[in-house]
Design a protein around this motif. Sequence first.
Motif, short mmCIF file in Angstrom:
data_model
loop_
_atom_site.label_atom_id
_atom_site.label_comp_id
_atom_site.label_asym_id
_atom_site.label_seq_id
_atom_site.Cartn_x
_atom_site.Cartn_y
_atom_site.Cartn_z
N GLN A 140 0.82 -1.21 0.00
CA GLN A 140 0.00 0.00 0.00
C GLN A 140 0.86 1.26 0.00
OE1 GLN A 140 -2.58 0.35 3.41
NE2 GLN A 140 -3.95 1.78 2.39
N ARG A 141 1.93 1.27 0.80
CA ARG A 141 2.82 2.45 0.83
C ARG A 141 3.51 2.65 -0.52
NH1 ARG A 141 4.19 0.37 5.98
NH2 ARG A 141 6.12 -0.54 5.13
N SER A 142 3.91 1.53 -1.16
CA SER A 142 4.53 1.65 -2.47
C SER A 142 3.55 2.22 -3.48
CB SER A 142 5.02 0.27 -2.94
OG SER A 142 5.51 0.35 -4.27
N THR A 143 2.32 1.77 -3.43
CA THR A 143 1.30 2.24 -4.36
C THR A 143 1.06 3.74 -4.19
OG1 THR A 143 0.23 0.08 -4.41
CG2 THR A 143 -1.11 1.97 -5.06
N GLN A 144 1.12 4.22 -2.97
CA GLN A 144 0.86 5.64 -2.70
C GLN A 144 2.06 6.53 -3.02
OE1 GLN A 144 -0.21 5.38 1.43
NE2 GLN A 144 -2.37 4.88 1.00
N ALA A 145 3.28 6.00 -2.83
CA ALA A 145 4.45 6.88 -2.91
C ALA A 145 5.44 6.56 -4.02
CB ALA A 145 5.19 6.85 -1.56
N VAL A 146 5.48 5.31 -4.49
CA VAL A 146 6.51 4.92 -5.46
C VAL A 146 5.88 4.41 -6.76
CG1 VAL A 146 8.58 3.55 -5.84
CG2 VAL A 146 8.00 4.30 -3.52
N MET A 147 5.32 3.21 -6.72
CA MET A 147 4.64 2.64 -7.87
C MET A 147 3.60 1.63 -7.39
SD MET A 147 7.14 -0.23 -9.59
CE MET A 147 8.55 0.88 -9.79
N PRO A 148 2.56 1.39 -8.19
CA PRO A 148 1.51 0.45 -7.76
C PRO A 148 2.05 -0.97 -7.65
CG PRO A 148 0.75 1.82 -9.59
CD PRO A 148 2.23 2.04 -9.48
N ILE A 149 1.74 -1.62 -6.55
CA ILE A 149 2.00 -3.06 -6.38
C ILE A 149 0.68 -3.70 -5.98
CG2 ILE A 149 3.15 -4.84 -5.03
CD1 ILE A 149 5.59 -3.16 -4.84
N GLU A 150 0.23 -4.61 -6.79
CA GLU A 150 -1.03 -5.32 -6.56
C GLU A 150 -0.72 -6.70 -5.99
OE1 GLU A 150 -4.94 -6.74 -9.22
OE2 GLU A 150 -3.28 -5.61 -10.12
N LEU A 151 -1.46 -7.08 -4.97
CA LEU A 151 -1.26 -8.37 -4.32
C LEU A 151 -2.37 -9.33 -4.72
CD1 LEU A 151 -0.24 -7.25 -0.71
CD2 LEU A 151 1.22 -7.59 -2.73
N VAL A 152 -1.98 -10.51 -5.18
CA VAL A 152 -2.93 -11.55 -5.58
C VAL A 152 -2.64 -12.79 -4.76
CG1 VAL A 152 -3.77 -12.99 -7.47
CG2 VAL A 152 -3.09 -10.62 -7.93
N ASP A 153 -3.51 -13.05 -3.78
CA ASP A 153 -3.31 -14.25 -2.96
C ASP A 153 -3.99 -15.45 -3.61
OD1 ASP A 153 -6.01 -13.91 -2.49
OD2 ASP A 153 -5.79 -13.37 -0.38
N ALA A 154 -3.97 -16.60 -2.93
CA ALA A 154 -4.49 -17.83 -3.51
C ALA A 154 -5.96 -17.70 -3.88
CB ALA A 154 -4.28 -18.99 -2.53
N ASN A 155 -6.76 -17.13 -2.99
CA ASN A 155 -8.20 -17.03 -3.27
C ASN A 155 -8.48 -16.15 -4.47
OD1 ASN A 155 -8.87 -18.69 -1.10
ND2 ASN A 155 -9.07 -16.97 0.33
N ARG A 156 -7.77 -15.04 -4.55
CA ARG A 156 -8.00 -14.15 -5.69
C ARG A 156 -7.51 -14.77 -6.99
NH1 ARG A 156 -5.81 -8.01 -6.75
NH2 ARG A 156 -7.05 -7.65 -8.63
N PHE A 157 -6.38 -15.47 -6.93
CA PHE A 157 -5.90 -16.11 -8.15
C PHE A 157 -6.87 -17.19 -8.62
CE2 PHE A 157 -3.41 -19.40 -10.40
CZ PHE A 157 -3.07 -18.64 -11.51
N PHE A 158 -7.48 -17.89 -7.69
CA PHE A 158 -8.48 -18.90 -8.07
C PHE A 158 -9.64 -18.23 -8.82
CE2 PHE A 158 -12.29 -21.47 -7.20
CZ PHE A 158 -11.87 -22.69 -7.71
N ASP A 159 -10.08 -17.07 -8.35
CA ASP A 159 -11.15 -16.34 -9.05
C ASP A 159 -10.70 -15.89 -10.44
OD1 ASP A 159 -12.80 -16.65 -6.86
OD2 ASP A 159 -12.32 -14.68 -6.00
N MET A 160 -9.48 -15.42 -10.55
CA MET A 160 -8.94 -15.00 -11.85
C MET A 160 -8.86 -16.19 -12.80
SD MET A 160 -5.88 -12.53 -10.45
CE MET A 160 -5.08 -12.39 -12.05
N LEU A 161 -8.41 -17.32 -12.28
CA LEU A 161 -8.32 -18.53 -13.09
C LEU A 161 -9.68 -18.95 -13.59
CD1 LEU A 161 -6.78 -21.02 -14.17
CD2 LEU A 161 -7.02 -22.04 -11.90
N GLY A 162 -10.68 -18.92 -12.72
CA GLY A 162 -12.03 -19.30 -13.13
C GLY A 162 -12.58 -18.39 -14.22
N TYR A 163 -12.32 -17.09 -14.10
CA TYR A 163 -12.78 -16.16 -15.13
C TYR A 163 -12.06 -16.41 -16.45
CZ TYR A 163 -13.92 -11.75 -17.43
OH TYR A 163 -14.36 -10.81 -18.34
N ALA A 164 -10.74 -16.63 -16.37
CA ALA A 164 -9.98 -16.88 -17.59
C ALA A 164 -10.42 -18.17 -18.28
CB ALA A 164 -8.49 -16.95 -17.26
#
Length: 264
Positions: free
Chosen positions: A208-232
């Motif tokens: 979150q600090r990197s996203t606000q001050a340096v560059m965006p970093i998005e976090l994808v944990d196991a549950n979110r990746f499973f959702d992405m996989l299902g959509y793909a």
Amino acid sequence: MDDHYDLDLWDVAYKDFSAVHDLEIQNPYFNGPPLGHPHVILRGDIVERKVCLHVCPACGWWIAEDRAVLPAMHWQHWAVTLASAPALEELALDDIGLPLQQVRRYLMRKFEARASMHPRLFELTVASVFGDLGYQAYATAYSNDGGVDVILEDGSGARGGVQVKRRRDAVDVEQIRAFLGALGLGGYTRGVYVCASRFGRGACEAAQRSTQAVMPIELVDANRFFDMLGYAQLKHRPGPEDCNITRARPLTFHGHDHYHLNTL
């Protein structure tokens, strides 16, 4: 489930349906006429047939259903449904040569198997998923990758870097800081960190600090990746031809449903 009707992929005979009917009417809990009654004695033919293959659009698992209407000697018609489904085949996920679509469908059925994946296979799988989500995604070299496992391009000229970690424990703050350094050295404009587990509080705060001050970093944990996989996966909906059903390997059907169509 995607439904495919009137297929010619298997053979089920009248005797297969009648055997289920005979078994049902001999059940002590059968709520119908007694044995020998013309309402339960079958005439010996099929008056209606409905064949359907149900295929999961995400994982490719399927159920074959074959329904027949069997007339009795007097008044009644009995609907008998037979069903067949495959056993889940195990995949050796330490083999990086496996077809990625096969791997992705397997993960949709058995996502916990991600823990046994070869790290390189997990990287290739992540890259393929991002590719289906609209990015130009390239997996980098397996070693000496500079801390970035997948490169993302969206057509704007900017490049995003993805780090992929197939680990069981939580990602901590130091790993996010190291990833931020790799992104800066590589000239990336944003980062995505994909892990097969979860992120600790410190890692979330660092991103979150990197996203606000340096560059965006998005976090994808196991549950979110499973959702992405299902959509793909919806872009690769399997059809009957992907179910490996052939007459050379006849399906094994069992009784699934049995009921009468007229009032007893």
